[in-house]
Design a protein around this motif. Sequence first.
Motif, PDB file in Angstrom:
ATOM      1  N   TYR A 161       1.013  -1.491  -0.168  1.00  0.00           N
ATOM      2  CA  TYR A 161       0.204  -0.005  -0.112  1.00  0.00           C
ATOM      3  C   TYR A 161       0.418   1.250   0.497  1.00  0.00           C
ATOM      4  O   TYR A 161       2.122   0.983   0.531  1.00  0.00           O
ATOM      5  CB  TYR A 161      -0.766   0.138   1.473  1.00  0.00           C
ATOM      6  N   ASN A 167       0.688   6.394   1.107  1.00  0.00           N
ATOM      7  CA  ASN A 167       0.263   6.653   1.808  1.00  0.00           C
ATOM      8  C   ASN A 167      -0.020   8.138   0.868  1.00  0.00           C
ATOM      9  O   ASN A 167       1.328   8.523   0.424  1.00  0.00           O
ATOM     10  CB  ASN A 167       0.271   7.567   3.325  1.00  0.00           C
ATOM     11  N   ASP A 202      -5.166   9.494   1.551  1.00  0.00           N
ATOM     12  CA  ASP A 202      -5.522   8.050   1.952  1.00  0.00           C
ATOM     13  C   ASP A 202      -4.968   7.115   1.521  1.00  0.00           C
ATOM     14  O   ASP A 202      -3.341   7.472   1.161  1.00  0.00           O
ATOM     15  CB  ASP A 202      -6.070   8.089   0.612  1.00  0.00           C
ATOM     16  N   GLU A 243      -3.837   3.598   0.572  1.00  0.00           N
ATOM     17  CA  GLU A 243      -4.119   2.658  -1.638  1.00  0.00           C
ATOM     18  C   GLU A 243      -3.537   1.482  -1.469  1.00  0.00           C
ATOM     19  O   GLU A 243      -2.242   1.440  -1.231  1.00  0.00           O
ATOM     20  CB  GLU A 243      -4.120   4.125  -2.335  1.00  0.00           C
ATOM     21  N   TYR A 248      -3.932   1.438  -7.721  1.00  0.00           N
ATOM     22  CA  TYR A 248      -4.171   1.614  -6.360  1.00  0.00           C
ATOM     23  C   TYR A 248      -5.552   2.458  -6.382  1.00  0.00           C
ATOM     24  O   TYR A 248      -5.999   3.281  -6.984  1.00  0.00           O
ATOM     25  CB  TYR A 248      -3.427   2.125  -6.178  1.00  0.00           C
ATOM     26  N   TYR A 249      -6.044   1.321  -4.839  1.00  0.00           N
ATOM     27  CA  TYR A 249      -7.480   2.415  -5.081  1.00  0.00           C
ATOM     28  C   TYR A 249      -7.763   2.363  -3.249  1.00  0.00           C
ATOM     29  O   TYR A 249      -6.899   1.519  -2.590  1.00  0.00           O
ATOM     30  CB  TYR A 249      -8.251   0.851  -5.026  1.00  0.00           C
ATOM     31  N   GLU A 250      -8.206   2.770  -3.317  1.00  0.00           N
ATOM     32  CA  GLU A 250      -8.663   4.193  -1.335  1.00  0.00           C
ATOM     33  C   GLU A 250      -8.594   2.583  -0.802  1.00  0.00           C
ATOM     34  O   GLU A 250     -10.274   2.558  -1.227  1.00  0.00           O
ATOM     35  CB  GLU A 250      -8.987   5.044  -1.567  1.00  0.00           C
ATOM     36  N   SER A 260      -9.268   6.437   4.724  1.00  0.00           N
ATOM     37  CA  SER A 260      -9.438   7.617   4.185  1.00  0.00           C
ATOM     38  C   SER A 260      -9.211   8.259   5.390  1.00  0.00           C
ATOM     39  O   SER A 260     -10.056   8.529   6.242  1.00  0.00           O
ATOM     40  CB  SER A 260      -9.931   8.230   3.273  1.00  0.00           C
TER      41      SER A 260
END
Length: 423
Positions: A317, A319, A336, A338, A347-349, A352
Motif C-alpha cells: 500500500y 499513503n 488516503d 491505497e 491503486y484504490y483507496e 481515508s
Amino acid sequence: MLDIKLLRKNAKEIEAKLKTKDPSVDLSKAIALDERIRDIKTRVEQLKAAKNERSGEIGTLKRQGKDVSAIMAVVDQHADEIQSLDKELIGLEEQYKHEIGCLPNIPMDGIKVSQSPLDNVMIKEVGKKPTFDFPFKNHLELNEKLNIFDFKRGVKLAGAGWPVYRGLGARLEWALINYMLSIHIKNGFEQWMPPAVVRPDVMYSSGQLPKFKGQQFEIKDDTFNLFLIPTAEISLNGLHIDEVIQEEDLPLRYTAYTPCFRREAGAAGSQERGLIRTHQFNKVEMFCYTKPEDSDKMFESMLQSAEEVLQGLGLHYRNMLLVTGDMSFAAARTVDVEVWLPGQNRYYEVSSVSNCTDFQSRRSNIKYRKKDEKPELVHTLNGSGLATSRLMVGILENNQNADGSVNIPAVLQPYLGGIKKLG
C-alpha cells in the motif's frame, strides 16, 4: 461549519482558500445575510426598548387621567414592526443556515493546491507490487471458480450495485470485520454499534447536508424522515451533539462496524465492476474527539491503526496526502491509504483519514470544558479502519495461485476455523 467571526474579518483571504477546494465558492451571499440578520436583531432590540419605555409612560399617564391614545398608537406600530421583522428573520436565518452550511472546511496550511487527484503527494510506500509467473485474474474471474459472491442474485434482490456474499465469501468478510475491530480495540478505541439510520439534523451536523442533498438514500413518509448512513462517521459524530465533554475525558476514541449506503455506483467499465464501487458495503470506522492542540497527534495515531491492519494482511500500500481539491467537504487535511489491486492495474483507496478540526463540532455544538473556563469546541477526526469491499478484492487478487485458489492471510485464519485457502 465555518466561524462567521473569521468570515467577517477575513472574507477575501478565506474565500481564496476555500476556492482551492471548490472554485465555485462565493461568500458574498452568506456575508450579506449575516449583515442583514444582525441589522434586524439590532433594530428589534431598539424597538423593544422603545416599546417598553412607552408602555411605562402609558401607565403613568393613565394614573394621571391623561389621554394615552397617541402613545398607544406608537406602541402598536412598534409591535407590528417587531412582528414583521421577526417573521423576516425566520426566513433569513434559514437561508443563512443553508448558505453557511454549504461552505467547505478550510484546508490546513501546507496542503498542495490543485483540483486534480493526479497531484496527490505520496508520503509513504510499504511493500512492493506482487509479481506472478502465471496469467493472473481479477476478483470477478476468480469468483467464477470460488463462488463466494453472487452478483446476479444481488441484481434480483435490489438491482445493480448490491452484491451478495455467500459461503466462505461471507465468512471471510466477517473475519475481516472482526480482525479490524480487534486491532482498533487493542489500540485504545471503544467499540460502538450505532443504528444504520440517522435523522436529518445528524446528517447536517457531520456535513452531509445540505451540500449533498439527493446523494443519500432517504426514508421519508408520514412516520419517518431518516437517512441511511453513508459512513459510521455520521453516527459517531452525532453521539455527542449539544454536549459539553469534560477535559479529563478527552480524547474519546471510537470505532464501529456498520453497513454503509451510497447512491454512487460504479462507472461503466471493468475497473468499477464487482466489489470496487457498490451501493452498499461494510466498513469499520474510527472517530475521535480531541482538544485542538492534540488533533495532529491523534491524526497520526489513527493513520497508524489503519496501516496496522494492512501490514497484518501483508498487502502492498501507499499513503497519499490529498491536494486541496480532492479532500472531502469537512476535511482540513486528509491522507488516503491505497492498496494495489493487480486485477484493476491500479491503486484504490481502502482508508481515508481526515482531520476536520472544529468544522463538525461547530455544526454539532460539541464542546469541552477546562476547569472553570468557558467551553471550547473540540476537534473531530475520522478514518476508515477499513472499508472491506476493496480490501476483499486486494486479498483475493494479491494472494491468488495459478490454479485459481487464494491463500488466506494468517491473521484471518483463526476467524475462519483454521481454513488456509479458498478454492
